[in-house]
Each structure stands twice: as structure tokens, then as C-alpha cells.
Design an enzyme around this catalytic site. Structure first.
Site, PDB file in Angstrom:
ATOM      1  CD  GLU A 138      -2.843   5.860   6.500  1.00 45.20           C
ATOM      2  OE1 GLU A 138      -2.939   5.547   5.231  1.00 45.20           O
ATOM      3  OE2 GLU A 138      -1.979   5.252   7.037  1.00 45.20           O
ATOM      4  N   GLY A 173       2.582  -1.305   4.443  1.00 44.09           N
ATOM      5  CA  GLY A 173       2.559   0.005   3.847  1.00 44.09           C
ATOM      6  C   GLY A 173       4.120   0.485   3.677  1.00 44.09           C
ATOM      7  CG  ASN A 189      -1.630   1.229   1.595  1.00 46.15           C
ATOM      8  OD1 ASN A 189      -1.720   2.258   0.289  1.00 46.15           O
ATOM      9  ND2 ASN A 189      -2.219   1.539   2.363  1.00 46.15           N
ATOM     10  CD1 TRP A 190       3.864   1.160  -2.557  1.00 42.86           C
ATOM     11  CD2 TRP A 190       3.848   2.329  -4.614  1.00 42.86           C
ATOM     12  NE1 TRP A 190       4.644   0.526  -3.486  1.00 42.86           N
ATOM     13  CE2 TRP A 190       4.577   1.179  -4.795  1.00 42.86           C
ATOM     14  CE3 TRP A 190       3.455   3.258  -5.752  1.00 42.86           C
ATOM     15  CZ2 TRP A 190       5.459   0.844  -5.955  1.00 42.86           C
ATOM     16  CZ3 TRP A 190       4.369   2.918  -7.080  1.00 42.86           C
ATOM     17  CH2 TRP A 190       4.943   1.822  -6.888  1.00 42.86           C
ATOM     18  CE  LYS A 191       0.124   3.273   4.708  1.00 40.14           C
ATOM     19  NZ  LYS A 191      -0.081   3.524   6.153  1.00 40.14           N
ATOM     20  N   GLY A 245       2.558   2.113  10.854  1.00 40.65           N
ATOM     21  CA  GLY A 245       3.345   2.921  10.849  1.00 40.65           C
ATOM     22  C   GLY A 245       4.191   3.294  12.164  1.00 40.65           C
ATOM     23  CG  HIS A 269      -5.762   2.257   5.057  1.00 39.98           C
ATOM     24  ND1 HIS A 269      -5.100   3.237   5.862  1.00 39.98           N
ATOM     25  CD2 HIS A 269      -4.814   1.389   4.897  1.00 39.98           C
ATOM     26  CE1 HIS A 269      -4.187   2.791   6.211  1.00 39.98           C
ATOM     27  NE2 HIS A 269      -3.874   1.641   5.776  1.00 39.98           N
TER      28      HIS A 269
HETATM   29  P1  PGA Z   1       2.667   0.063   7.680  1.00 41.51           P
HETATM   30  O1  PGA Z   1       1.190   0.488   7.041  1.00 41.51           O
HETATM   31  O2  PGA Z   1       3.203  -1.026   6.978  1.00 41.51           O
HETATM   32  O3  PGA Z   1       3.560   1.475   7.074  1.00 41.51           O
HETATM   33  O4  PGA Z   1       2.588   0.228   9.231  1.00 41.51           O
HETATM   34  C1  PGA Z   1       0.201  -0.606   6.682  1.00 41.51           C
HETATM   35  C2  PGA Z   1      -0.954   0.009   6.119  1.00 41.51           C
HETATM   36  O5  PGA Z   1      -1.405   1.256   6.540  1.00 41.51           O
HETATM   37  O6  PGA Z   1      -1.511  -0.545   5.226  1.00 41.51           O
END
Ligand code: PGA
Length: 256
Positions: free
Chosen positions: A102, A233, A13-15, A174, A100
Site C-alpha cells: 500500500e 492484516g 498490521n492494523w493499517k 485483503g 508494504h
Molecule cells: P490481509 O493484509 O491479511 O488483510 O490480507 C495483509 C497485509 O496487508 O499485510
């Protein structure tokens, strides 16, 4: 050969990250990593703007391209700025993340909106990757399973034959913190039970763990019962770490 519903899944998941040049190089390397094994379903969810490029760059490889979100509106029309599930499958996108944390946090996505998104994915044959997970306060209050049960309730009454759930505790995303193996196993078992009680009996299920997965912890997480893969992520933005995670997912399979 195992179907994708029997394989481990490693999804990135590149966001909101990447630029044309760097993303092209990274997808090239991730495709090479995906092509090294036929045992793992590998994919990456990337910003919508770059999807057509990504599909072109990865064409013929075993790296599947996904969207990070999908519109809650199901039919074409006056929804400025939106991208529908049908548009995504039209260009060859395979899966879409929905809910997600976020999106829930910054865009106030609730069960009503996520139910519509899920329905649109199912109609368009876009594989939904429904993200669920509790905050640290909810876990401390002993509410983790109740919160996840409520998030899974959107499956009720929908013709769900195939579903991917990403269990991502909000406090692990994160942060470098991850639940214990016992906590992950308990929640994944709970998620399996809930899905089986809400969906048709022959539903195909993958439950991925997400939240601070990296090349050092992936091997252990991948051996936890009912962990069918990972949603990654930060570590999906580096070819080395994502490749190592794919290899970690292969390791227990090679032993058995
Ligand atoms: P992370 O994010 O691996 O950077 O903790 C995971 C995600 O938000 O899907």
C-alpha cells in the site's frame, strides 16, 4: 530456549484502523494471547499516533510493538511530519514494516526510498520487516520471481545481519485469495536463496507469508517449508482470529 531467529513470527498490521478505546481493549487481548506461548515471536504494527499508548498498555507482555512505516530521512532536521527510525527505537518500538504494497501503491515508494529506510532501520537497531510481492498481472506474465528479486536488491551492500521479509503477493492482500502451498514454498525458497547471495553468510532470516491469512488457513500455511510465520492484516483486528492464528503457529511445534 529458541531465539527469535529460530521461532515462528506472527505479526499483525492494523493499517489505518483503531481508536484509543477499542485499540486498548484489543491490545490487552492480544497481549494475553502472546503471553500464552514463549514459542512464537508475536507483534503488531500499529498507527504511529498510538505507539506510545500501545507500548504502555503492553509493557511487560510478550507482544512486541512495531511501526507501519519509518522515515527515509536518517538524521534529525527539517523534515516536517516525519518520524525517524531512531525516534521509534527511542520509545521502545521493536520493528518497522517497510515497503508494504500500500505504501508502494499510494505513496510511490520505490527501491531508492526503501533502501534509505532499510539503512535507517539498521543504523537504529530497529528490525526491518521488508514487504515484497508481485501483482496478479506480474504473476500471470511469469515475472513473480523477477519482481521479488528486484525488490530484494535493496539489501545489496548493506550490513544486514538480521532481516525479516514478508512475502505478500499484492493480489492476496485483503482479497481472500491465497497462493497454493507449492507457490508459497517456491517463492520462500527463492527468497532465502536471494538473501543468502546478497547478505553476509551468517545473516539471520525470517520469511513471513502475508495476504489473507486467517484462522482457517493459518495452520496449513504454517507447515509450508521456509514459512517462518505470517504478517496478518484484517485478522489482526479481532482478538479471536489473531489468537487462533498464534495457536495455529504453535501447533506444528508442539507436535515435533
Ligand atoms: P490481509 O493484509 O491479511 O488483510 O490480507 C495483509 C497485509 O496487508 O499485510
Amino acid at each position: 530456549m529458541a531465539t527469535k531467529w529460530q521461532q515462528k513470527w506472527i505479526l499483525g498490521n492494523w493499517k489505518m484502523n483503531g481508536r484509543l478505546e477499542t485499540s486498548g481493549a484489543l491490545l490487552h487481548d492480544l497481549s494475553l494471547a502472546a503471553n500464552q506461548t514463549s514459542q512464537i515471536y508475536c507483534g503488531v504494527a500499529i498507527p504511529a499516533l498510538y505507539l506510545p499508548y500501545a507500548l504502555d498498555w503492553t509493557s511487560g507482555s510478550q507482544l512486541h510493538i512495531g511501526a507501519e512505516d519509518v522515515s527515509r530521512f536518517g538524521t534529525d532536521g527539517a523534515y516536517t511530519g516525519e518520524i525517524s527510525a531512531t525516534m521509534l527505537t527511542d520509545i521502545g518500538v521493536r520493528f518497522a514494516l517497510i515497503g508494504h504494497s500500500e505504501r508502494r501503491q499510494y505513496f510511490h515508494e520505490n527501491n531508492t526510498c526503501l533502501h534509505q529506510k532499510l539503512q535507517n532501520c539498521l543504523k537504529a537497531a530497529l528490525i526491518p520487516v521488508l514487504c515484497v510481492g508481485e501483482t496478479s498481472q506480474q504473476r500471470e506474465a511469469g515475472q513473480a520471481e523477477n519482481v521479488v528479486a528486484d525488490q530484494l536488491a535493496i539489501l545489496t551492500g548493506l550490513p544486514v545481519n538480521e532481516i525479516v521479509i514478508a512475502y505478500e503477493p499484492v493480489w492476496a492482500i485483503g482479497s481472500g485469495k491465497i497462493p497454493t502451498a507449492a507457490q508459497i514454498e517456491q517463492m520462500h525458497t527463492f527468497i532465502y536463496q536471494r538473501i543468502l547471495s546478497l547478505c553476509p553468510k551468517d545473516v539471520k532470516i525470517r520469511v513471513l507469508y502475508g495476504g489473507s491469512v486467517n484462522q482457517n488457513n493459518a495452520a496449513e500455511i504454517m507447515t509450508v517449508r521456509h514459512v517462518d510465520g505470517a504478517l496478518v492484516g484484517g485478522a489482526s483486528l479481532q482478538a479471536d482470529s489473531f489468537t487462533a492464528i498464534i495457536q495455529a503457529a504453535c501447533a506444528p511445534l508442539n507436535k515435533s
